[in-house]
Enzyme design. Structure first.
Site, PDB file in Angstrom:
ATOM      1  CD  GLN A  66      45.690  43.774  35.199  1.00 15.79           C
ATOM      2  OE1 GLN A  66      44.902  42.894  34.835  1.00 15.79           O
ATOM      3  NE2 GLN A  66      45.486  44.517  36.267  1.00 15.79           N
ATOM      4  CG  HIS A  90      46.697  42.108  38.094  1.00 17.60           C
ATOM      5  ND1 HIS A  90      46.284  42.685  39.277  1.00 17.60           N
ATOM      6  CD2 HIS A  90      45.599  41.471  37.605  1.00 17.60           C
ATOM      7  CE1 HIS A  90      44.993  42.398  39.489  1.00 17.60           C
ATOM      8  NE2 HIS A  90      44.562  41.667  38.476  1.00 17.60           N
ATOM      9  CG  ASN A 145      41.654  42.646  42.001  1.00 12.68           C
ATOM     10  OD1 ASN A 145      41.410  43.398  42.943  1.00 12.68           O
ATOM     11  ND2 ASN A 145      41.278  42.915  40.767  1.00 12.68           N
ATOM     12  CE1 TYR A 193      43.296  36.233  40.311  1.00 15.72           C
ATOM     13  CE2 TYR A 193      43.155  38.607  40.111  1.00 15.72           C
ATOM     14  CZ  TYR A 193      42.558  37.364  40.040  1.00 15.72           C
ATOM     15  OH  TYR A 193      41.229  37.250  39.705  1.00 15.72           O
ATOM     16  NE  ARG A 197      43.047  47.629  38.580  1.00 17.24           N
ATOM     17  CZ  ARG A 197      41.862  47.106  38.323  1.00 17.24           C
ATOM     18  NH1 ARG A 197      41.737  45.809  38.090  1.00 17.24           N
ATOM     19  NH2 ARG A 197      40.786  47.856  38.266  1.00 17.24           N
ATOM     20  NE  ARG A 217      30.770  44.248  37.266  1.00 15.65           N
ATOM     21  CZ  ARG A 217      29.975  43.180  37.283  1.00 15.65           C
ATOM     22  NH1 ARG A 217      28.689  43.285  37.013  1.00 15.65           N
ATOM     23  NH2 ARG A 217      30.472  41.997  37.585  1.00 15.65           N
TER      24      ARG A 217
HETATM   25  C1  8OZ Z   1      37.101  38.723  37.173  1.00 15.73           C
HETATM   26  C2  8OZ Z   1      37.161  37.401  36.793  1.00 15.73           C
HETATM   27  C3  8OZ Z   1      38.386  36.806  36.615  1.00 15.73           C
HETATM   28  C4  8OZ Z   1      39.541  37.529  36.816  1.00 15.73           C
HETATM   29  C5  8OZ Z   1      40.872  40.608  38.502  1.00 15.73           C
HETATM   30  C6  8OZ Z   1      41.768  39.513  36.571  1.00 15.73           C
HETATM   31  O1  8OZ Z   1      40.031  40.621  39.402  1.00 15.73           O
HETATM   32  C7  8OZ Z   1      40.740  39.651  37.392  1.00 15.73           C
HETATM   33  C8  8OZ Z   1      39.489  38.871  37.202  1.00 15.73           C
HETATM   34  C9  8OZ Z   1      38.253  39.452  37.376  1.00 15.73           C
HETATM   35  O2  8OZ Z   1      41.846  41.376  38.525  1.00 15.73           O
END
Ligand code: 8OZ
Length: 364
Positions: free
Chosen positions: A102, A178, A181, A183, A230, A321
């Protein structure tokens, strides 16, 4: 595997890969990179233990130094990192598995203490997220970002291209861009963080432009059948929202169809949690609109995963998880065996404890 009737144990052709089952290991941030932010021998063991997954999507990995937002996450921009990842991909392949990397840039979800020269993190706009990250001292609020200049974006796209090439040199079967989330690429997509007035902000077409360029560069570099992406269209994680996500993400699908990438990997709902956070959002429009494979993620268990595949709602299911605590998750699902419990205290950072010491079922 004994459970031959389960749709989870039907094979799947994903690009050039024959996956023996539909159980995908989701990317999981574990904050255990070593010297030079390269994966360690423990990471080799961790991924090797999980190689029975139909596909492993390895943890989010920064494409360049300013793409880092949390302590001790690995990169794919130095030769030392490429060499260290080779040991991981070799181990997974020797165990009969497939593994994708990723590609990550956190954008504004970072802290000056993690940035080269202690500078401000970069973002589409100078809008600070109400979010936290963790650094050497523990949990902290993310720093105020600075807006990327238009003339810095071609280099960013080149850095994704280079990271994709590095991933293939390191032996990965594919990359996953990615764009979820909250980012960097998601910050460009969603109007909660993108206030730009240039060709990369404003209209839906403009906000999707950077993702399009990044995907195009990666597809050109390593081939579209080795590039997935993603998305998390409605996740509020990392303080990111969009005022009208349905047309935005349907346009993303149209743009992706023009490039024919390998798959979309969709977080259905709030990351790691509530699937019902946006009940009006139609994930089926993405699933059925996209010409490639669809990997579904978020709160799936075995029964729910089987139902989704059976209904045609997904091709593959990513489990996060459950894979932390169950290296042999595929076998446990096949046998309907009980799962190990996850210890949340050992998720992020540390060593072997909570990483490589979760037991597999006894053979026999
Ligand atoms: C949890 C903690 C830090 C980063 C994501 C890369 O949520 C993460 C991430 C998840 O995609």
């Amino acid at each position: 595997m004994s459970d031959v009737k389960s749709p989870l144990f039907q094979g799947f052709e994903l690009g050039a890969m024959h996956l023996p089952n539909r159980v995908v290991m989701a990317p999981l941030t574990r904050n255990r990179a070593g010297k030079g932010l390269a994966p360690t021998e423990l990471a080799v063991e961790y991924y090797r233990q999980r190689a029975s997954a139909g596909l492993i999507i390895a943890e989010a990995t920064q494409i360049r130094p300013d793409g880092q937002g949390y302590l001790d996450t690995p990169g794919i921009h130095s030769e030392e990192q490429v060499e260290a990842w080779k040991a991981v991909t070799d181990a997974v392949h020797a165990a009969g598995g497939h593994i994708v990397l990723q590609l990550w840039h956190v954008g504004r979800i970072s802290h000056v203490s993690l940035q080269p020269g202690g500078q401000a993190p970069v973002a589409p706009s100078a809008v600070r997220a109400k979010a936290q990250t963790f650094v050497a001292e523990g949990m902290v609020d993310v720093s105020e970002p600075r807006a990327l200049e238009s003339n810095e974006l071609p280099q960013l796209v080149e850095d994704y291209r280079k990271a994709a090439a590095n991933a293939v040199r390191a032996g990965f079967d594919a990359v996953e861009v990615h764009a979820a989330n909250g980012y960097l690429l998601d910050q460009f997509l969603r109007d909660g963080a993108n206030r730009r007035t240039d060709a990369y902000g404003g209209s839906i077409e403009n906000r999707v432009r950077l993702l399009n360029e990044v995907m195009e560069a990666c597809c050109e570099e390593i081939g579209p059948d080795r590039v997935g992406v993603r998305l998390s269209p409605v996740s509020p994680f990392n303080d990111l929202v969009d005022s009208d996500p349905q047309p935005l993400f349907e346009h993303v699908i149209d743009v992706l169809n023009g490039l024919s990438p390998l798959y979309i990997h969709v977080i259905e709902g709030a990351t790691g949690g509530d699937r019902g956070v946006a009940p009006d959002f139609d994930f089926g429009a993405l699933r059925h609109g996209f010409k490639g494979a669809y990997i579904a993620n978020n709160g799936y268990d075995k029964a729910f995963a089987e139902a989704a595949i059976e209904a045609g709602d997904a091709d593959l299911i990513a489990f996060g998880r459950p894979f932390v605590a169950n290296p042999d998750l595929v076998r446990r699902y096949a046998l309907d065996a009980p799962l190990n419990d996850l210890n949340p205290a050992t998720l992020y950072g540390g060593g072997a404890e909570g990483y490589t010491d979760y037991p597999a079922l006894q053979e026999g």
